[in-house]
Motif scaffolding. Structure first.
Motif, PDB file in Angstrom:
ATOM      1  N   VAL A  50       0.846  -1.196   0.000  1.00 60.89           N
ATOM      2  CA  VAL A  50       0.000   0.000   0.000  1.00 60.89           C
ATOM      3  C   VAL A  50       0.886   1.253   0.000  1.00 60.89           C
ATOM      4  N   TRP A  56       4.035   5.704  -5.544  1.00 64.63           N
ATOM      5  CA  TRP A  56       3.896   5.726  -7.011  1.00 64.63           C
ATOM      6  C   TRP A  56       2.913   6.818  -7.430  1.00 64.63           C
ATOM      7  N   GLN A  57       1.821   6.918  -6.659  1.00 65.44           N
ATOM      8  CA  GLN A  57       0.802   7.928  -6.979  1.00 65.44           C
ATOM      9  C   GLN A  57       1.363   9.351  -6.830  1.00 65.44           C
ATOM     10  N   HIS A  67       7.083  -2.424  -9.177  1.00 63.68           N
ATOM     11  CA  HIS A  67       7.095  -3.812  -9.650  1.00 63.68           C
ATOM     12  C   HIS A  67       8.132  -4.635  -8.884  1.00 63.68           C
ATOM     13  N   GLU A 104      -8.275  -7.805 -14.964  1.00 68.19           N
ATOM     14  CA  GLU A 104      -7.868  -7.390 -13.604  1.00 68.19           C
ATOM     15  C   GLU A 104      -6.556  -8.103 -13.275  1.00 68.19           C
ATOM     16  N   TYR A 105      -5.468  -7.304 -13.193  1.00 68.25           N
ATOM     17  CA  TYR A 105      -4.147  -7.912 -12.993  1.00 68.25           C
ATOM     18  C   TYR A 105      -3.673  -7.886 -11.548  1.00 68.25           C
ATOM     19  N   ASP A 107      -3.476  -9.442  -8.231  1.00 68.56           N
ATOM     20  CA  ASP A 107      -3.845 -10.753  -7.668  1.00 68.56           C
ATOM     21  C   ASP A 107      -3.101 -11.097  -6.376  1.00 68.56           C
ATOM     22  N   GLY A 109      -3.250  -9.625  -3.370  1.00 68.16           N
ATOM     23  CA  GLY A 109      -4.159  -9.626  -2.221  1.00 68.16           C
ATOM     24  C   GLY A 109      -4.953 -10.926  -2.196  1.00 68.16           C
ATOM     25  N   LEU A 113      -5.108 -13.909   0.534  1.00 64.89           N
ATOM     26  CA  LEU A 113      -6.404 -14.383   1.032  1.00 64.89           C
ATOM     27  C   LEU A 113      -6.519 -15.912   0.896  1.00 64.89           C
ATOM     28  N   THR A 154      -9.949  -2.142  -9.068  1.00 63.22           N
ATOM     29  CA  THR A 154     -10.397  -0.865  -9.653  1.00 63.22           C
ATOM     30  C   THR A 154     -11.914  -0.906  -9.844  1.00 63.22           C
ATOM     31  N   VAL A 179     -17.144 -11.183  -2.803  1.00 57.19           N
ATOM     32  CA  VAL A 179     -16.334 -10.232  -3.576  1.00 57.19           C
ATOM     33  C   VAL A 179     -15.536  -9.381  -2.600  1.00 57.19           C
ATOM     34  N   GLY A 181     -11.577  -6.734  -2.228  1.00 56.60           N
ATOM     35  CA  GLY A 181     -10.443  -6.051  -2.839  1.00 56.60           C
ATOM     36  C   GLY A 181     -10.589  -4.543  -2.694  1.00 56.60           C
ATOM     37  N   LEU A 197     -17.056 -10.113   2.765  1.00 53.63           N
ATOM     38  CA  LEU A 197     -16.364 -10.949   3.739  1.00 53.63           C
ATOM     39  C   LEU A 197     -15.163 -10.171   4.264  1.00 53.63           C
TER      40      LEU A 197
HETATM   41  C1  B12 Z   1       0.936  -3.917  -6.691  1.00 53.77           C
HETATM   42  C2  B12 Z   1      -0.041  -3.031  -7.427  1.00 53.77           C
HETATM   43  C3  B12 Z   1      -0.171  -3.197  -8.806  1.00 53.77           C
HETATM   44  C4  B12 Z   1       0.514  -4.314  -9.559  1.00 53.77           C
HETATM   45  C5  B12 Z   1      -0.320  -5.622  -9.335  1.00 53.77           C
HETATM   46  C6  B12 Z   1       0.558  -6.819  -9.126  1.00 53.77           C
HETATM   47  C7  B12 Z   1      -0.264  -8.035  -8.795  1.00 53.77           C
HETATM   48  N1  B12 Z   1      -0.040  -9.063  -9.591  1.00 53.77           N
HETATM   49  O1  B12 Z   1      -1.060  -8.067  -7.899  1.00 53.77           O
HETATM   50  C8  B12 Z   1       0.439  -3.823 -11.038  1.00 53.77           C
HETATM   51  C9  B12 Z   1       1.733  -3.119 -11.363  1.00 53.77           C
HETATM   52  C10 B12 Z   1       0.156  -4.886 -12.094  1.00 53.77           C
HETATM   53  C11 B12 Z   1      -0.682  -2.776 -10.944  1.00 53.77           C
HETATM   54  C12 B12 Z   1      -1.334  -2.284 -12.058  1.00 53.77           C
HETATM   55  C13 B12 Z   1      -2.299  -1.295 -12.011  1.00 53.77           C
HETATM   56  N2  B12 Z   1      -2.733  -0.652 -10.914  1.00 53.77           N
HETATM   57 CO1  B12 Z   1      -2.216  -1.142  -9.121  1.00 53.77          CO
HETATM   58  N3  B12 Z   1      -1.669  -1.302  -7.376  1.00 53.77           N
HETATM   59  C14 B12 Z   1      -0.828  -2.058  -6.739  1.00 53.77           C
HETATM   60  C15 B12 Z   1      -0.732  -1.687  -5.237  1.00 53.77           C
HETATM   61  C16 B12 Z   1       0.536  -0.844  -5.057  1.00 53.77           C
HETATM   62  C17 B12 Z   1      -0.692  -2.820  -4.251  1.00 53.77           C
HETATM   63  C18 B12 Z   1      -1.846  -3.841  -4.415  1.00 53.77           C
HETATM   64  C19 B12 Z   1      -1.675  -4.930  -3.377  1.00 53.77           C
HETATM   65  O2  B12 Z   1      -1.205  -6.013  -3.672  1.00 53.77           O
HETATM   66  N4  B12 Z   1      -1.992  -4.585  -2.120  1.00 53.77           N
HETATM   67  C20 B12 Z   1      -1.785  -5.502  -1.013  1.00 53.77           C
HETATM   68  C21 B12 Z   1      -2.898  -6.489  -0.912  1.00 53.77           C
HETATM   69  C22 B12 Z   1      -2.633  -7.496   0.212  1.00 53.77           C
HETATM   70  O3  B12 Z   1      -4.062  -5.774  -0.597  1.00 53.77           O
HETATM   71  P1  B12 Z   1      -5.404  -5.898  -1.397  1.00 53.77           P
HETATM   72  O4  B12 Z   1      -5.157  -6.121  -2.843  1.00 53.77           O
HETATM   73  O5  B12 Z   1      -6.229  -4.743  -0.986  1.00 53.77           O
HETATM   74  O6  B12 Z   1      -6.026  -7.240  -0.836  1.00 53.77           O
HETATM   75  C23 B12 Z   1      -6.476  -7.342   0.492  1.00 53.77           C
HETATM   76  C24 B12 Z   1      -7.942  -6.976   0.637  1.00 53.77           C
HETATM   77  O7  B12 Z   1      -8.381  -5.990  -0.290  1.00 53.77           O
HETATM   78  C25 B12 Z   1      -8.630  -8.275   0.508  1.00 53.77           C
HETATM   79  N5  B12 Z   1      -9.086  -8.796  -0.767  1.00 53.77           N
HETATM   80  C26 B12 Z   1      -8.529  -8.762  -1.994  1.00 53.77           C
HETATM   81  N6  B12 Z   1      -9.295  -9.461  -2.830  1.00 53.77           N
HETATM   82  C27 B12 Z   1     -10.348  -9.955  -2.135  1.00 53.77           C
HETATM   83  C28 B12 Z   1     -11.410 -10.764  -2.525  1.00 53.77           C
HETATM   84  C29 B12 Z   1     -12.375 -11.126  -1.547  1.00 53.77           C
HETATM   85  C30 B12 Z   1     -13.519 -11.994  -1.929  1.00 53.77           C
HETATM   86  C31 B12 Z   1     -12.236 -10.663  -0.227  1.00 53.77           C
HETATM   87  C32 B12 Z   1     -13.238 -11.041   0.794  1.00 53.77           C
HETATM   88  C33 B12 Z   1     -11.167  -9.861   0.154  1.00 53.77           C
HETATM   89  C34 B12 Z   1     -10.228  -9.525  -0.809  1.00 53.77           C
HETATM   90  O8  B12 Z   1      -7.733  -9.242   1.015  1.00 53.77           O
HETATM   91  C35 B12 Z   1      -6.394  -8.815   0.868  1.00 53.77           C
HETATM   92  C36 B12 Z   1      -5.691  -9.119   2.165  1.00 53.77           C
HETATM   93  O9  B12 Z   1      -6.124  -8.324   3.221  1.00 53.77           O
HETATM   94  C37 B12 Z   1      -2.053  -0.876  -5.046  1.00 53.77           C
HETATM   95  C38 B12 Z   1      -1.979   0.144  -3.916  1.00 53.77           C
HETATM   96  C39 B12 Z   1      -2.980  -0.179  -2.813  1.00 53.77           C
HETATM   97  N7  B12 Z   1      -3.361   0.841  -2.079  1.00 53.77           N
HETATM   98  O10 B12 Z   1      -3.407  -1.304  -2.631  1.00 53.77           O
HETATM   99  C40 B12 Z   1      -2.282  -0.303  -6.444  1.00 53.77           C
HETATM  100  C41 B12 Z   1      -3.715  -0.010  -6.950  1.00 53.77           C
HETATM  101  C42 B12 Z   1      -4.643  -1.132  -6.541  1.00 53.77           C
HETATM  102  N8  B12 Z   1      -3.537   0.033  -8.411  1.00 53.77           N
HETATM  103  C43 B12 Z   1      -4.224   0.957  -8.945  1.00 53.77           C
HETATM  104  C44 B12 Z   1      -4.217   1.235 -10.339  1.00 53.77           C
HETATM  105  C45 B12 Z   1      -4.984   2.474 -10.772  1.00 53.77           C
HETATM  106  C46 B12 Z   1      -3.525   0.414 -11.255  1.00 53.77           C
HETATM  107  C47 B12 Z   1      -3.442   0.582 -12.774  1.00 53.77           C
HETATM  108  C48 B12 Z   1      -4.733   1.028 -13.481  1.00 53.77           C
HETATM  109  C49 B12 Z   1      -2.277   1.537 -13.027  1.00 53.77           C
HETATM  110  C50 B12 Z   1      -2.041   1.903 -14.473  1.00 53.77           C
HETATM  111  N9  B12 Z   1      -2.320   3.149 -14.753  1.00 53.77           N
HETATM  112  O11 B12 Z   1      -1.631   1.069 -15.234  1.00 53.77           O
HETATM  113  C51 B12 Z   1      -2.990  -0.811 -13.246  1.00 53.77           C
HETATM  114  C52 B12 Z   1      -4.224  -1.705 -13.537  1.00 53.77           C
HETATM  115  C53 B12 Z   1      -3.833  -3.009 -14.140  1.00 53.77           C
HETATM  116  C54 B12 Z   1      -5.041  -3.896 -14.329  1.00 53.77           C
HETATM  117  N10 B12 Z   1      -5.621  -3.890 -15.517  1.00 53.77           N
HETATM  118  O12 B12 Z   1      -5.459  -4.581 -13.413  1.00 53.77           O
HETATM  119  C55 B12 Z   1      -5.063   1.731  -7.930  1.00 53.77           C
HETATM  120  C56 B12 Z   1      -6.549   1.337  -7.964  1.00 53.77           C
HETATM  121  C57 B12 Z   1      -7.436   2.559  -7.756  1.00 53.77           C
HETATM  122  C58 B12 Z   1      -8.904   2.207  -7.887  1.00 53.77           C
HETATM  123  N11 B12 Z   1      -9.499   1.712  -6.799  1.00 53.77           N
HETATM  124  O13 B12 Z   1      -9.484   2.375  -8.930  1.00 53.77           O
HETATM  125  C59 B12 Z   1      -4.317   1.431  -6.622  1.00 53.77           C
HETATM  126  C60 B12 Z   1      -5.186   1.461  -5.352  1.00 53.77           C
HETATM  127  C61 B12 Z   1      -3.155   2.471  -6.518  1.00 53.77           C
HETATM  128  C62 B12 Z   1      -3.633   3.858  -6.248  1.00 53.77           C
HETATM  129  N12 B12 Z   1      -3.453   4.349  -5.041  1.00 53.77           N
HETATM  130  O14 B12 Z   1      -4.158   4.503  -7.110  1.00 53.77           O
HETATM  131  N13 B12 Z   1      -0.911  -2.424  -9.682  1.00 53.77           N
END
Ligand code: B12
Length: 208
Positions: A50, A56-57, A67, A104-105, A107, A109, A113, A154, A179, A181, A197
């Protein structure tokens, strides 16, 4: 566990010096000496992701740096796979499939999970990013899934989940669907509560 722990400081230091293997070693040493649990480790890894997203933002971290951090975190999570299995209940009460919709790329998080489901006693199958709905349906059928967890980071992909839900629930009315994220982090207006959840409180199959 707060963000200024020795584990966080140590991981930050290794990431700064581009020491991927050092970061993996530190994570395992901290688990081995009992100073952190798997849950603590995953919380710290999530905070690191995070924070790099915020940088990055703001323009203070380059895309390649984000990356790099993602790669380090992924290596650590995958390296914990056998530990997760060893810590999980032997009996698995139900099966869950985890995936993200087309285009959606994000994955990682969802990958974390997956391990929380395993630790809660589920047979959990991680199918990752960008999975077409017909492939998901085939997997649910073949793996005999009781539940599906779908992730959207997103808002664009959050909308895309609608068709996944209607197709999946029409084919298998008893299938439990969740659902989550970042796209649902602030609110889930228009989405039924039973689709939600808390990822930090995954129920055991018997509690459903
Ligand atoms: C790493 C990252 C990437 C990597 C992804 C690598 C990968 N394979 O996962 C890459 C570089 C590919 C990427 C690309 C993009 N990203 Co990005 N990325 C991130 C970043 C920095 C971290 C995401 C992460 O892994 N977080 C850690 C995990 C553990 O947290 P999580 O995903 O939230 O998951 C937790 C919960 O949400 C939950 N959860 C997740 N899924 C599910 C499902 C269920 C059922 C349940 C119950 C819970 C649950 O459980 C997890 C554990 O607690 C975030 C920043 C952030 N604030 O999260 C931005 C972020 C998600 N990205 C963002 C954006 C905008 C993009 C891009 C559009 C950027 C661009 N201009 O190209 C592209 C989109 C690509 C696409 N088509 O999907 C935005 C999304 C904004 C929005 N809400 O619309 C964020 C929030 C950054 C920001 N501050 O703007 N990204």
């Amino acid at each position: 566990m707060s963000s200024d722990t020795p584990l966080r400081a140590g991981l930050d230091e290794r990431i700064r010096s581009r020491d991927r293997i050092g970061a993996v070693d530190l994570a395992h040493a901290s688990l081995d000496d009992g100073s952190v649990t798997l849950g603590d480790l995953y919380r710290v890894l999530s905070e690191i992701l995070v924070d790099v997203g915020v940088e990055w933002q703001r323009g203070t971290a380059a895309v390649w740096q984000e990356h790099f951090v993602t790669g380090v975190v992924r290596t650590i999570v995958e390296s914990c796979a056998t530990r997760v299995e060893a810590a999980a209940p032997e009996e698995r009460g139900a099966t869950v499939v985890l995936a993200a919709p087309g285009d959606e790329y994000h994955d990682l998080g969802l990958r974390m999970l997956t391990d929380r489901f395993i630790l809660a006693g589920w047979q959990a199958h991680f199918l990752g990013a960008n999975l077409p709905v017909d492939e998901l349906s085939a997997a649910v059928e073949e793996l005999g899934a009781d539940a599906v967890a779908l992730s959207a980071s997103t808002h664009f992909h959050r909308v895309g989940l609608r068709s996944y839900i209607s197709i999946m629930s029409a084919a298998r009315p008893r299938l439990r669907i969740w659902v989550g994220g970042p796209a649902f982090a602030r609110e889930h207006e228009g989405w039924e509560d039973e689709l939600m959840l808390d990822p930090l409180d995954v129920p055991s199959p018997g509690d459903l």
